[in-house]
Design an enzyme around this catalytic site. Sequence first.
Site, mmCIF file in Angstrom:
data_model
loop_
_atom_site.group_PDB
_atom_site.id
_atom_site.type_symbol
_atom_site.label_atom_id
_atom_site.label_comp_id
_atom_site.label_asym_id
_atom_site.label_seq_id
_atom_site.Cartn_x
_atom_site.Cartn_y
_atom_site.Cartn_z
ATOM 1 N N GLU A 1 0.843 -1.450 0.425
ATOM 2 C CA GLU A 1 -0.377 0.035 0.187
ATOM 3 C C GLU A 1 1.085 1.727 -0.395
ATOM 4 O O GLU A 1 0.161 2.362 -0.680
ATOM 5 C CB GLU A 1 -0.776 -0.323 1.212
ATOM 6 C CG GLU A 1 -2.180 -0.800 0.768
ATOM 7 C CD GLU A 1 -1.743 -2.613 1.103
ATOM 8 O OE1 GLU A 1 -0.727 -2.333 1.933
ATOM 9 O OE2 GLU A 1 -2.861 -3.590 1.532
ATOM 10 N N HIS B 1 -11.628 -4.605 8.319
ATOM 11 C CA HIS B 1 -12.417 -4.300 7.308
ATOM 12 C C HIS B 1 -13.234 -3.512 7.472
ATOM 13 O O HIS B 1 -14.234 -2.884 6.551
ATOM 14 C CB HIS B 1 -12.369 -5.512 6.912
ATOM 15 C CG HIS B 1 -11.381 -6.540 6.200
ATOM 16 N ND1 HIS B 1 -11.010 -7.175 7.067
ATOM 17 C CD2 HIS B 1 -11.018 -6.234 5.076
ATOM 18 C CE1 HIS B 1 -9.706 -7.355 6.017
ATOM 19 N NE2 HIS B 1 -10.214 -7.052 4.733
#
Lengths: 324, 342
Positions: free
Chosen positions: A60, A129
């Site tokens: 990321e 999440h």
Amino acid sequence: MSKITYREAVRQAIREAMIRDDRVFVMGEDVGHYGGCYAVTLGLLEEFGSERIRDTPLSESGFVGAGIGAALGGMRPIVEIMTVNFSLLALDQIVNNAATLLYMSGGQLNVPMVIRMATGAGRQVAAQHSHSLEGWYAHIPGLRVLAPATIEDARGMLWPALCDPDPVLIFEHGALYNQEGDLADEVSPVDIDKAAIRRAGSDVTIVAYGGTLRTALAAAEQLAGDGVAAEVVDLRCLRPLDTPTFVSSVARTHRAVVVDEGWRSGSLSAEVSARITEEAFYDLDAPVARVCGAEVPMPYAKHLEDEAIPQVADVVAAVHALGA
Amino acid sequence: MTKAKAAPVPVVETEPAAGDHGVHLLREMLRIRRFEERCVELYSRTAIRGFLHLGIGEEACAVGVMEALLPDDAVVATYREHGHALARGLSMRATMAELEGKVEGCSRGRGGSMHLFDTATRFYGGNAIVAGGLPLAVGLALADHLLGRRRVTACFFGDGAVAEGEFHESMNLAALWHLPVLFCCENNLYAMGTALQFTESETDLSLKASSYRIPAWEVDGMDVLAVEETAREAAQAVREGGGPHFLELRTYRFRAHSMYDPDRYRDKDEIEKWKERDPIPALIARLTHDGALANGDLDRLEAEIAAEVDDAVAFAEAGTDEPIEDLERFVTSGPPTQAPTS
């Protein structure tokens, strides 16, 4: 007019941008061969090829930073991060580079990039999440933060975001992707500056954004049955906040409830509440109320998750508690 | 978009003329050394504040690598980047004015010593997060790749950066996508105050680059001619589509990490030993031996550089403070984000 899902609206927006401007490309985990973890980019690899629909490794920080560099180098990247929780791995690049380079360089370096990511709970995917951390990003000077809550905004916000010379973060609530709605065949441009009044009313202002707009609208519908006319404001742009729209609404209705899936402490709802208090204090008939996510890491079990996120009944109860 | 047809490879002079060119390299290294020595004085009398990281001893790295670059190439550097900025062609005036926080500075006084920027020379900072510049370099190179431009992005970082995840992510991305990045690792043996052997399970840094299938070359970073020669070869390979290359420049800083650092972690003998390999006297000896530096040449050079440094300091001190009203300017390109509400 045609029926379309939120997911398809985002895909159409990406596709249009790529056709319109050769400098636009998409980069992120599983955006190509897999078709996007939420299937947003499905089919785009076949249409545009692997140079422009660019699968990345699970890096990321690396690929967000590469997006910033590519923007500096003249491209218009759309970087997709799977979820806001994963964006924490790229915080250095977003906060220390994307948000600072224009300022630190004395106005020399623009970072015209868009970072899209899913946010929010409601799908039983637990505490790594499901969080709503967009309020953190709305804290950062140098970023623009958008939260499309409608099909029209999902379709319309991307192009103006790409035209912005500065970095723009777009938060797509994960529970919205399957939502279906009507979209005009002729897409008209939307602004990325203003909040919108999604339902007019005179008794109370409910401020919401992203995933909580549906909750707010459903609550307003229920309240109408109780004889309460609620006005619903969709913030749309979380930074910079369009304060005049919600403050002037509260000045008319004299009551405010802020709905935010994020945690209450130090949250976006706290900021909205503070601004109402600062700027419409003497118009208020009751203290500003907030309906926020419970301050827990998001639990997996359905009944607990439901309890942890703002529900229609919570909003209705909060409105009634204000005496409306 | 089909991938743009790549432009022809620009030719870089590969055989530098020995004499004049050697004097040019000496001049560039001396400019950095004398500039930074003046910075120490200015820091002592508080004209420069904040963090000040000096590269004294490491000048050959910046000077040697810059010789291999063309004006359209890009440079990404660290917080120890005065030398890189000057060698890349930022004016000494704008650099000194930045260190003194003046609006005439290369970043309008917004960045200071650690954040020098200059779009005219494609100098992208001045990054003070260790390894934070590597992904940017990958992205700059990705833009060149997508636009079919034959350009090199030179990315400087220290040995400390090798321990960061961003180093590994960037190595992998650059190699995977075959991007034109010249990674320049200035290995001065210490990550701030902690020696390499205390932070790395594998202290051979080139090996880490090799593991990503990136050609990696070790160079004596105290020998400017060696640095230049290797950098030219590597930059040319990158420019010709050879993908990323990695240089490990073995060097040493003679001064502490920053002005706050008491330098307790290094043996004085070690420092003295490295000073014997100071790249500047080494080049002077070589040029003198080769007859490229005649009697009086060095004094003339020193006098010219002293005048340039004096001029830069005078420029900085005559500089102006940015108006307070501009505090929020450049947070975004538009009007201030916190617009008045009524």
